[in-house]
Scaffold this motif. Structure first.
Motif, PDB file in Angstrom:
ATOM      1  N   THR A  72      38.277  36.490  37.406  1.00  0.00           N
ATOM      2  CA  THR A  72      38.793  37.885  38.467  1.00  0.00           C
ATOM      3  C   THR A  72      39.469  37.297  39.609  1.00  0.00           C
ATOM      4  O   THR A  72      39.073  36.198  40.021  1.00  0.00           O
ATOM      5  N   TRP A 122      41.167  38.328  43.662  1.00  0.00           N
ATOM      6  CA  TRP A 122      40.500  38.703  45.097  1.00  0.00           C
ATOM      7  C   TRP A 122      40.664  40.026  45.746  1.00  0.00           C
ATOM      8  O   TRP A 122      40.114  40.505  46.709  1.00  0.00           O
ATOM      9  N   LYS A 182      33.513  34.620  36.215  1.00  0.00           N
ATOM     10  CA  LYS A 182      34.077  33.659  37.330  1.00  0.00           C
ATOM     11  C   LYS A 182      34.726  34.419  38.354  1.00  0.00           C
ATOM     12  O   LYS A 182      36.115  34.637  38.004  1.00  0.00           O
ATOM     13  N   SER A 229      37.010  35.127  41.916  1.00  0.00           N
ATOM     14  CA  SER A 229      37.715  34.188  42.793  1.00  0.00           C
ATOM     15  C   SER A 229      36.776  33.563  43.769  1.00  0.00           C
ATOM     16  O   SER A 229      36.272  34.039  44.284  1.00  0.00           O
ATOM     17  N   GLU A 230      37.101  32.270  44.194  1.00  0.00           N
ATOM     18  CA  GLU A 230      36.523  31.773  45.278  1.00  0.00           C
ATOM     19  C   GLU A 230      36.747  32.516  46.520  1.00  0.00           C
ATOM     20  O   GLU A 230      36.029  32.305  47.512  1.00  0.00           O
ATOM     21  N   GLY A 266      33.230  28.886  41.801  1.00  0.00           N
ATOM     22  CA  GLY A 266      33.824  27.743  42.013  1.00  0.00           C
ATOM     23  C   GLY A 266      35.576  27.935  41.878  1.00  0.00           C
ATOM     24  O   GLY A 266      36.079  29.089  41.716  1.00  0.00           O
ATOM     25  N   PHE A 273      41.348  38.103  31.750  1.00  0.00           N
ATOM     26  CA  PHE A 273      41.648  37.556  33.116  1.00  0.00           C
ATOM     27  C   PHE A 273      42.685  38.695  33.646  1.00  0.00           C
ATOM     28  O   PHE A 273      43.379  39.120  33.042  1.00  0.00           O
ATOM     29  N   SER A 291      47.430  36.285  38.502  1.00  0.00           N
ATOM     30  CA  SER A 291      48.751  36.001  38.685  1.00  0.00           C
ATOM     31  C   SER A 291      49.609  35.471  37.112  1.00  0.00           C
ATOM     32  O   SER A 291      48.602  34.968  36.445  1.00  0.00           O
ATOM     33  N   THR A 348      48.914  31.882  36.351  1.00  0.00           N
ATOM     34  CA  THR A 348      47.649  31.265  36.015  1.00  0.00           C
ATOM     35  C   THR A 348      47.230  31.822  34.482  1.00  0.00           C
ATOM     36  O   THR A 348      46.854  31.287  33.838  1.00  0.00           O
ATOM     37  N   GLN A 392      48.674  29.519  32.265  1.00  0.00           N
ATOM     38  CA  GLN A 392      47.782  28.288  32.036  1.00  0.00           C
ATOM     39  C   GLN A 392      46.625  28.659  31.187  1.00  0.00           C
ATOM     40  O   GLN A 392      46.178  27.727  30.402  1.00  0.00           O
ATOM     41  N   LEU A 442      48.360  40.655  34.476  1.00  0.00           N
ATOM     42  CA  LEU A 442      49.069  39.718  35.321  1.00  0.00           C
ATOM     43  C   LEU A 442      49.708  40.546  36.248  1.00  0.00           C
ATOM     44  O   LEU A 442      49.658  41.695  36.546  1.00  0.00           O
ATOM     45  N   CYS A 481      47.655  45.100  41.686  1.00  0.00           N
ATOM     46  CA  CYS A 481      48.840  44.676  40.608  1.00  0.00           C
ATOM     47  C   CYS A 481      49.716  46.038  40.232  1.00  0.00           C
ATOM     48  O   CYS A 481      50.827  45.605  40.251  1.00  0.00           O
ATOM     49  N   GLN A 503      48.165  34.080  50.984  1.00  0.00           N
ATOM     50  CA  GLN A 503      48.720  35.101  50.782  1.00  0.00           C
ATOM     51  C   GLN A 503      49.657  35.730  52.107  1.00  0.00           C
ATOM     52  O   GLN A 503      50.731  36.352  51.527  1.00  0.00           O
ATOM     53  N   GLU A 518      57.239  39.452  43.159  1.00  0.00           N
ATOM     54  CA  GLU A 518      55.783  40.208  43.687  1.00  0.00           C
ATOM     55  C   GLU A 518      55.192  39.945  45.168  1.00  0.00           C
ATOM     56  O   GLU A 518      54.938  38.760  45.195  1.00  0.00           O
TER      57      GLU A 518
END
Ligand code: NDP
Length: 474
Positions: free
Chosen positions: A147, A149, A173, A175-176, A203, A222, A225, A228, A231, A247, A280, A327, A377
């Motif tokens: 997720t 931020w 997981k 966002s850090e 993490g 997910f 972005s 990511t 990836q 995204l 988004c 950002q 964006e």
């Protein structure tokens, strides 16, 4: 400084390594979370795997009851969770048009209860003298949720609740940059759910990547972005994981020339600037007809200058800081580029002098497609207003982008607006509003804004596989 553990297999886990979570209004840490490495991500996946057989076999009504209990837990901890969301994201408790931490909690609660009640019944496609054919929905196994931020708690709920509803177990997981409210939610949830059904690991990207490539994870959901997302798609290919990717967007709004500028401008401003533009499906490019261009720009600039920017914990604040330094740098670079490209900064245009990551609400006129601020964006409080002279041109400019998340058309003539709306290349199109998602309507991107949808029965189906059952009668 308060410290939050991870929750793995129903137990609080603390490690030697912590992540300091920055309050973007102050530019300094306010809490810390314990962090995992790839080996601990393995442990979390193993815990989720171990919990899967019993959870998937739990009667549907019981899973639904437990999910409603999660909704009630969110409800009874609303003030605490709102404050955590405000401290870690910067969004005001209330905010512009009430789109703040209060709305994040209210949305999380509403989505939880709604999703808990979506039926998962088999579909009967044939029942005659030859055969009975049924289509059943089965859970996938272990779902990894990654997720972002900007709406940390609400987006986690969007991932976790349908996954659990369908009988999957989950490792999330966050966002850090914003792991605190989610960590606390998972702690609350673990007082209700059996151990291992919902786990949280914190993490950096390495932990996300460990989940993405993990052979025992069946699906990745997910939000983040496009870069990511690609990836993740690549990492997931070796084991052919199911994917839902929500995204980036670069949503266009087209204002038809019949609108009342003064009446519509506050709605457009809200659509572009709520949560400081860090949603988004915020309005990110606005196309306005020649005949109303100057008046609309003037009105939007006035609203931008009047918006109250400050610490989201203070009363009456419309817009908080940008969520993180990186950002803020992106937003600032786009503003600098816009000026160099010949854009007219009608309001704002620069960061505020502050320890926090504040940027003035900014309206830019005089640019069109081909400039960075229009094509990319921005994910921040800066909106380009683009002039058009005929509607076909506006539609062409709106569609001239690799993203296709949302779009909107603004008009007093709903038939004319609908005709334009149907020509936009995006997953959701709104008429006379923008970005208003709801738990019963599917939401997702086309083109490079994603794969799959979330919400409602279509979203729930993405957390299942189909098993067709044919009973021969001959
Ligand atoms: P990212 O897409 O990089 O991060 C989103 C999540 O993915 C975070 O939990 C992140 O972890 C994790 N992650 C990062 N890299 C990997 C990887 N290789 N494998 C698995 N997980 C990974 O977004 P950013 O926070 O960097 O924001 C960048 C841009 O993304 C913004 O400028 C904005 O344009 C867009 N964005 C879009 C959002 C949306 O709602 N559509 C939300 C947020 C951002 P960690 O943060 O710990 O590195």
């Amino acid at each position: 400084m308060k410290s939050y553990p991870m929750i793995i297999g129903g137990k609080a886990v603390e490690t030697g390594s912590t992540i300091a979570v920055i309050n973007p209004a102050l530019g300094e840490p306010f809490a810390q979370v314990h962090a995992a490495d790839a080996a601990l991500a393995d442990v979390a996946v193993a815990a989720a795997r171990a919990a899967f057989p019993a959870w998937s076999a739990t009667p549907d009504a019981e899973r639904s009851r437990l999910l409603h209990a999660l909704g009630s837990a969110l409800d009874s901890h609303t003030p605490e969770l709102m404050e955590l969301v405000t401290c870690e994201t910067g969004k005001p408790l209330r905010g512009l048009n009430d789109v703040g931490a209060g709305m994040e909690l209210a949305g999380a609660i509403a989505w939880t209860h709604f999703t808990a009640d979506i039926p998962l019944e088999p579909e009967l496609v044939q029942d005659d003298e030859q055969a009975r054919v049924e289509v059943h929905r089965k859970p996938l196994g272990v779902v990894a949720s990654i997720t972002p931020w900007n709406w940390p708690l609400m987006i986690s709920i969007w991932h976790v609740i349908p996954a659990l509803r369908a009988g999957n177990t989950v490792v999330i997981k966050p966002s850090e940059y914003s792991p605190v409210a989610v960590s606390r939610f998972v702690e609350l949830a673990n007082a209700i759910l059996p151990p291992g059904v919902l786990n949280v690991v914190n993490g950096a990207a390495t932990v996300g990547a460990a989940l993405t490539g993990h052979p025992d994870v069946n699906k990745i959901v997910f939000t983040g972005s496009t870069r990511t997302g690609k990836q993740i798609m690549s990492g997931a290919s070796a084991t052919l994981k199911r994917l839902t990717l929500e995204l980036g967007g670069n949503d266009a709004g087209i204002v038809l020339p019949d609108v009342d500028v003064k009446a519509v401008a506050p709605k457009l401003f809200g659509a572009g600037f709520h949560n400081n533009g860090q949603t988004c499906a915020c309005l990110k490019r606005l196309y306005v007809h020649d005949s109303q261009y100057e008046a609309m720009c003037e009105e939007l600039a006035r609203l931008a200058r009047n918006a109250k920017v400050g610490n989201g914990l203070d009363a009456g604040v419309d817009l908080g800081p940008v969520q993180n330094r990186a950002q803020l740098d992106i937003v600032n670079a786009l503003a600098v580029d816009a000026r160099e490209a010949g854009g007219h900064i009608l309001a704002g245009g620069k960061p505020l002098e502050s320890k926090g990551f504040f940027f003035e609400p900014t309206i830019v006129a005089g640019l069109t497609n081909g400039s960075r601020l229009v094509d990319e964006e921005q994910f921040g409080p800066i909106l380009p207003v683009v002039r058009y002279s005929d509607v076909d041109e506006a539609i062409r400019l709106a569609n001239d982008n690799p993203n296709g998340l949302g779009g909107s058309v603004w008009s007093t003539d709903s038939a004319a607006a609908l005709a334009v709306a149907r020509r936009l290349e995006c997953g959701t199109v709104w008429i006379n509003e923008h970005g208003a998602v709801q738990p019963n309507a599917p939401f997702g991107g086309v083109k490079q804004s994603g794969i799959g949808v979330e919400f409602g029965k279509h979203g729930l189906a993405e957390f299942t596989s189909i098993q067709t059952v044919k009973i021969s009668k001959s």
